[in-house]
Design a protein around this motif. Structure first.
Motif, PDB file in Angstrom:
ATOM      1  N   ALA A   1      30.822  52.339  38.004  1.00  0.00           N
ATOM      2  CA  ALA A   1      30.997  52.696  39.411  1.00  0.00           C
ATOM      3  C   ALA A   1      31.244  51.487  40.300  1.00  0.00           C
ATOM      4  O   ALA A   1      31.588  51.640  41.463  1.00  0.00           O
ATOM      5  CB  ALA A   1      29.770  53.456  39.897  1.00  0.00           C
ATOM      6  N   GLU A   2      31.056  50.289  39.776  1.00  0.00           N
ATOM      7  CA  GLU A   2      31.253  49.097  40.588  1.00  0.00           C
ATOM      8  C   GLU A   2      32.721  48.945  40.963  1.00  0.00           C
ATOM      9  O   GLU A   2      33.606  49.217  40.141  1.00  0.00           O
ATOM     10  CB  GLU A   2      30.785  47.857  39.818  1.00  0.00           C
ATOM     11  N   PRO A   3      33.009  48.521  42.179  1.00  0.00           N
ATOM     12  CA  PRO A   3      34.404  48.320  42.575  1.00  0.00           C
ATOM     13  C   PRO A   3      35.067  47.247  41.717  1.00  0.00           C
ATOM     14  O   PRO A   3      34.425  46.293  41.286  1.00  0.00           O
ATOM     15  CB  PRO A   3      34.289  47.859  44.035  1.00  0.00           C
ATOM     16  N   LEU A   4      36.350  47.423  41.473  1.00  0.00           N
ATOM     17  CA  LEU A   4      37.137  46.442  40.730  1.00  0.00           C
ATOM     18  C   LEU A   4      37.643  45.409  41.727  1.00  0.00           C
ATOM     19  O   LEU A   4      38.367  45.743  42.666  1.00  0.00           O
ATOM     20  CB  LEU A   4      38.301  47.128  40.034  1.00  0.00           C
ATOM     21  N   LYS A   5      37.242  44.159  41.545  1.00  0.00           N
ATOM     22  CA  LYS A   5      37.646  43.097  42.461  1.00  0.00           C
ATOM     23  C   LYS A   5      39.065  42.655  42.113  1.00  0.00           C
ATOM     24  O   LYS A   5      39.301  41.992  41.117  1.00  0.00           O
ATOM     25  CB  LYS A   5      36.679  41.922  42.378  1.00  0.00           C
ATOM     26  N   VAL A   6      40.005  43.056  42.971  1.00  0.00           N
ATOM     27  CA  VAL A   6      41.424  42.790  42.740  1.00  0.00           C
ATOM     28  C   VAL A   6      41.832  41.547  43.520  1.00  0.00           C
ATOM     29  O   VAL A   6      41.875  41.558  44.753  1.00  0.00           O
ATOM     30  CB  VAL A   6      42.284  43.998  43.166  1.00  0.00           C
ATOM     31  N   GLY A   7      42.145  40.482  42.802  1.00  0.00           N
ATOM     32  CA  GLY A   7      42.521  39.231  43.434  1.00  0.00           C
ATOM     33  C   GLY A   7      43.970  39.232  43.878  1.00  0.00           C
ATOM     34  O   GLY A   7      44.878  39.575  43.110  1.00  0.00           O
ATOM     35  N   ILE A   8      44.191  38.889  45.149  1.00  0.00           N
ATOM     36  CA  ILE A   8      45.531  38.673  45.682  1.00  0.00           C
ATOM     37  C   ILE A   8      45.529  37.329  46.398  1.00  0.00           C
ATOM     38  O   ILE A   8      44.476  36.783  46.719  1.00  0.00           O
ATOM     39  CB  ILE A   8      45.967  39.781  46.660  1.00  0.00           C
ATOM     40  N   SER A   9      46.706  36.797  46.635  1.00  0.00           N
ATOM     41  CA  SER A   9      46.797  35.534  47.365  1.00  0.00           C
ATOM     42  C   SER A   9      46.356  35.737  48.809  1.00  0.00           C
ATOM     43  O   SER A   9      46.710  36.736  49.448  1.00  0.00           O
ATOM     44  CB  SER A   9      48.233  35.014  47.325  1.00  0.00           C
ATOM     45  N   GLY A  10      45.583  34.798  49.327  1.00  0.00           N
ATOM     46  CA  GLY A  10      45.157  34.858  50.718  1.00  0.00           C
ATOM     47  C   GLY A  10      46.306  34.655  51.692  1.00  0.00           C
ATOM     48  O   GLY A  10      46.193  34.965  52.879  1.00  0.00           O
ATOM     49  N   GLU A  11      47.426  34.108  51.189  1.00  0.00           N
ATOM     50  CA  GLU A  11      48.618  33.942  52.008  1.00  0.00           C
ATOM     51  C   GLU A  11      49.466  35.208  51.885  1.00  0.00           C
ATOM     52  O   GLU A  11      49.829  35.599  50.773  1.00  0.00           O
ATOM     53  CB  GLU A  11      49.443  32.733  51.548  1.00  0.00           C
TER      54      GLU A  11
ATOM     55  N   THR B   1      42.351  35.184  47.767  1.00  0.00           N
ATOM     56  CA  THR B   1      41.989  33.821  47.388  1.00  0.00           C
ATOM     57  C   THR B   1      43.253  32.980  47.406  1.00  0.00           C
ATOM     58  O   THR B   1      44.362  33.517  47.498  1.00  0.00           O
ATOM     59  CB  THR B   1      41.329  33.790  45.992  1.00  0.00           C
ATOM     60  N   GLY B   2      43.112  31.670  47.336  1.00  0.00           N
ATOM     61  CA  GLY B   2      44.286  30.800  47.342  1.00  0.00           C
ATOM     62  C   GLY B   2      45.108  30.998  46.073  1.00  0.00           C
ATOM     63  O   GLY B   2      44.553  31.093  44.975  1.00  0.00           O
TER      64      GLY B   2
ATOM     65  N   ILE C   1      49.290  42.938  35.508  1.00  0.00           N
ATOM     66  CA  ILE C   1      47.970  42.637  36.072  1.00  0.00           C
ATOM     67  C   ILE C   1      47.289  41.633  35.157  1.00  0.00           C
ATOM     68  O   ILE C   1      47.168  41.859  33.951  1.00  0.00           O
ATOM     69  CB  ILE C   1      47.106  43.908  36.190  1.00  0.00           C
ATOM     70  N   GLY C   2      46.860  40.513  35.725  1.00  0.00           N
ATOM     71  CA  GLY C   2      46.174  39.497  34.938  1.00  0.00           C
ATOM     72  C   GLY C   2      44.683  39.786  34.824  1.00  0.00           C
ATOM     73  O   GLY C   2      44.064  40.253  35.777  1.00  0.00           O
ATOM     74  N   LEU C   3      44.131  39.532  33.656  1.00  0.00           N
ATOM     75  CA  LEU C   3      42.690  39.715  33.459  1.00  0.00           C
ATOM     76  C   LEU C   3      42.192  38.700  32.439  1.00  0.00           C
ATOM     77  O   LEU C   3      42.991  38.038  31.761  1.00  0.00           O
ATOM     78  CB  LEU C   3      42.368  41.135  33.009  1.00  0.00           C
ATOM     79  N   ARG C   4      40.880  38.562  32.353  1.00  0.00           N
ATOM     80  CA  ARG C   4      40.313  37.572  31.440  1.00  0.00           C
ATOM     81  C   ARG C   4      40.610  37.921  29.987  1.00  0.00           C
ATOM     82  O   ARG C   4      40.683  39.105  29.623  1.00  0.00           O
ATOM     83  CB  ARG C   4      38.797  37.455  31.663  1.00  0.00           C
ATOM     84  N   GLN C   5      40.783  36.900  29.190  1.00  0.00           N
ATOM     85  CA  GLN C   5      41.035  37.117  27.770  1.00  0.00           C
ATOM     86  C   GLN C   5      39.860  37.849  27.121  1.00  0.00           C
ATOM     87  O   GLN C   5      38.710  37.634  27.477  1.00  0.00           O
ATOM     88  CB  GLN C   5      41.283  35.780  27.074  1.00  0.00           C
ATOM     89  N   ASP C   6      40.197  38.702  26.180  1.00  0.00           N
ATOM     90  CA  ASP C   6      39.215  39.478  25.416  1.00  0.00           C
ATOM     91  C   ASP C   6      38.535  40.567  26.233  1.00  0.00           C
ATOM     92  O   ASP C   6      37.567  41.172  25.765  1.00  0.00           O
ATOM     93  CB  ASP C   6      38.146  38.566  24.787  1.00  0.00           C
ATOM     94  N   ASP C   7      39.025  40.829  27.446  1.00  0.00           N
ATOM     95  CA  ASP C   7      38.481  41.948  28.230  1.00  0.00           C
ATOM     96  C   ASP C   7      39.250  43.206  27.824  1.00  0.00           C
ATOM     97  O   ASP C   7      39.955  43.834  28.626  1.00  0.00           O
ATOM     98  CB  ASP C   7      38.621  41.661  29.725  1.00  0.00           C
ATOM     99  N   ASP C   8      39.100  43.565  26.547  1.00  0.00           N
ATOM    100  CA  ASP C   8      39.954  44.585  25.944  1.00  0.00           C
ATOM    101  C   ASP C   8      39.756  45.976  26.545  1.00  0.00           C
ATOM    102  O   ASP C   8      40.716  46.728  26.720  1.00  0.00           O
ATOM    103  CB  ASP C   8      39.702  44.647  24.437  1.00  0.00           C
ATOM    104  N   ALA C   9      38.523  46.327  26.844  1.00  0.00           N
ATOM    105  CA  ALA C   9      38.261  47.661  27.382  1.00  0.00           C
ATOM    106  C   ALA C   9      38.925  47.838  28.740  1.00  0.00           C
ATOM    107  O   ALA C   9      39.544  48.869  29.024  1.00  0.00           O
ATOM    108  CB  ALA C   9      36.758  47.902  27.478  1.00  0.00           C
TER     109      ALA C   9
ATOM    110  N   SER D   1      39.782  31.356  39.616  1.00  0.00           N
ATOM    111  CA  SER D   1      38.853  32.331  40.200  1.00  0.00           C
ATOM    112  C   SER D   1      38.634  33.510  39.270  1.00  0.00           C
ATOM    113  O   SER D   1      37.517  34.027  39.148  1.00  0.00           O
ATOM    114  CB  SER D   1      39.389  32.837  41.550  1.00  0.00           C
ATOM    115  N   LEU D   2      39.699  33.933  38.594  1.00  0.00           N
ATOM    116  CA  LEU D   2      39.582  35.025  37.621  1.00  0.00           C
ATOM    117  C   LEU D   2      38.687  34.607  36.459  1.00  0.00           C
ATOM    118  O   LEU D   2      37.739  35.319  36.105  1.00  0.00           O
ATOM    119  CB  LEU D   2      40.963  35.404  37.093  1.00  0.00           C
ATOM    120  N   ASN D   3      38.957  33.460  35.879  1.00  0.00           N
ATOM    121  CA  ASN D   3      38.199  33.025  34.707  1.00  0.00           C
ATOM    122  C   ASN D   3      36.759  32.646  35.040  1.00  0.00           C
ATOM    123  O   ASN D   3      35.893  32.660  34.161  1.00  0.00           O
ATOM    124  CB  ASN D   3      38.918  31.867  34.018  1.00  0.00           C
TER     125      ASN D   3
END
Length: 257
Positions: A23-33, A71-72, A215-223, A79-81
């Motif tokens: 249920a936790e929100p998915l933190k979607v990173g976008i450029s702050g610019e 984020t920048g 969409i970029g995500l951390r390695q091995d975040d297979d689920a 920031s993702l890693n």
């Protein structure tokens, strides 16, 4: 008798923990610019744009909420890693270099790079780039392409942290030409200040541009990767992606299987 009760309690706790996590929100990173029309702030101050609204649709398909986390750009992969965001959804091309440090979903859109210069300048690209000043946003696939393929053309390549800095220097005459995403440039050219500029050419398909935007995500975040891929496919197949693309970009750039 206590042992089965302990197992039942543990299973319930795990189930509740899983539900809480899901249920936790998915933190979607976008450029702050801002990067219109993909990501930018509406008059209300909220972030919107093609990718922001598509992110919310993808989260809805996953039965989760999105938390848009600016984020920048230069620090978005760190920031993702580091776990400050869960995913990156900001026109990030799937390239071999990036895949060394992060994973990607399937692509959801693709557009080529475009060269923009003043309308009254007769220029044949890449043959006439010699001696010109060309602006490109750093840490982008366009910058990679320019570095690999345009160095021998004689063009003076200037790198910028933000896309809007590149646009402004073209408008002010400090640059002769810029190389950027074609859709972003089409939107840029609709501004009154840019009425005397036009797209001169598009970059060819090249390994620097990768397989498209994912969409970029951390390695091995297979689920999470599997859930995102399923949701992306769903919003493409039900027409949501195409509808948002037409609304914000004026064309359908979604990648279909």
């Amino acid at each position: 008798m206590k042992f089965p009760m302990m197992i039942a309690t543990s299973v319930t706790a795990l189930a509740l923990g899983h539900t809480t996590q899901a249920a936790e929100p998915l933190k979607v990173g976008i450029s702050g610019e801002p990067y219109p029309p993909f990501t930018y702030k509406a008059a209300s101050g909220d972030w919107t744009g093609f990718e922001v609204e598509l992110a919310h649709s993808i989260c809805a398909a996953m039965e989760r909420e999105c938390e848009i986390s600016p984020t920048g750009w230069s620090g978005i992969i760190p920031s993702l890693n580091a776990g400050r965001i869960d995913v990156i959804m900001n026109s990030m091309s799937i390239t071999e270099k990036r895949q060394r440090v992060i994973d990607f979903t399937r692509p959801y859109y693709f557009t080529p790079g475009a060269y923009v210069a003043a309308s009254d300048v007769d220029i044949d690209i890449p043959d006439d780039l010699d001696g010109l000043l060309m602006g490109v946003q750093s840490a982008t696939t366009n910058a990679t392409y320019a570095r690999r393929e345009l160095r021998d053309s004689g063009v003076d390549i200037r790198l910028y942290d933000q896309a809007e800095q590149v646009n402004n220097d073209l408008l002010s005459g400090r640059l002769d030409v810029i190389l950027a995403d074609e859709i972003a440039m089409a939107q840029f050219l609709e501004r009154d200040k840019a009425e005397d500029f036009e797209i001169k050419a598009t970059a060819p398909r090249h390994e620097a541009y990768g397989e498209g935007i994912g969409i970029g995500l951390r390695q091995d975040d297979d689920a999470l990767q599997a859930s995102l891929n399923e949701a992306i496919t769903a919003v493409i197949e039900d027409g949501t992606c195409a509808s948002l693309s037409e609304e914000y970009l004026g064309t359908d750039v979604c990648v279909y299987d």
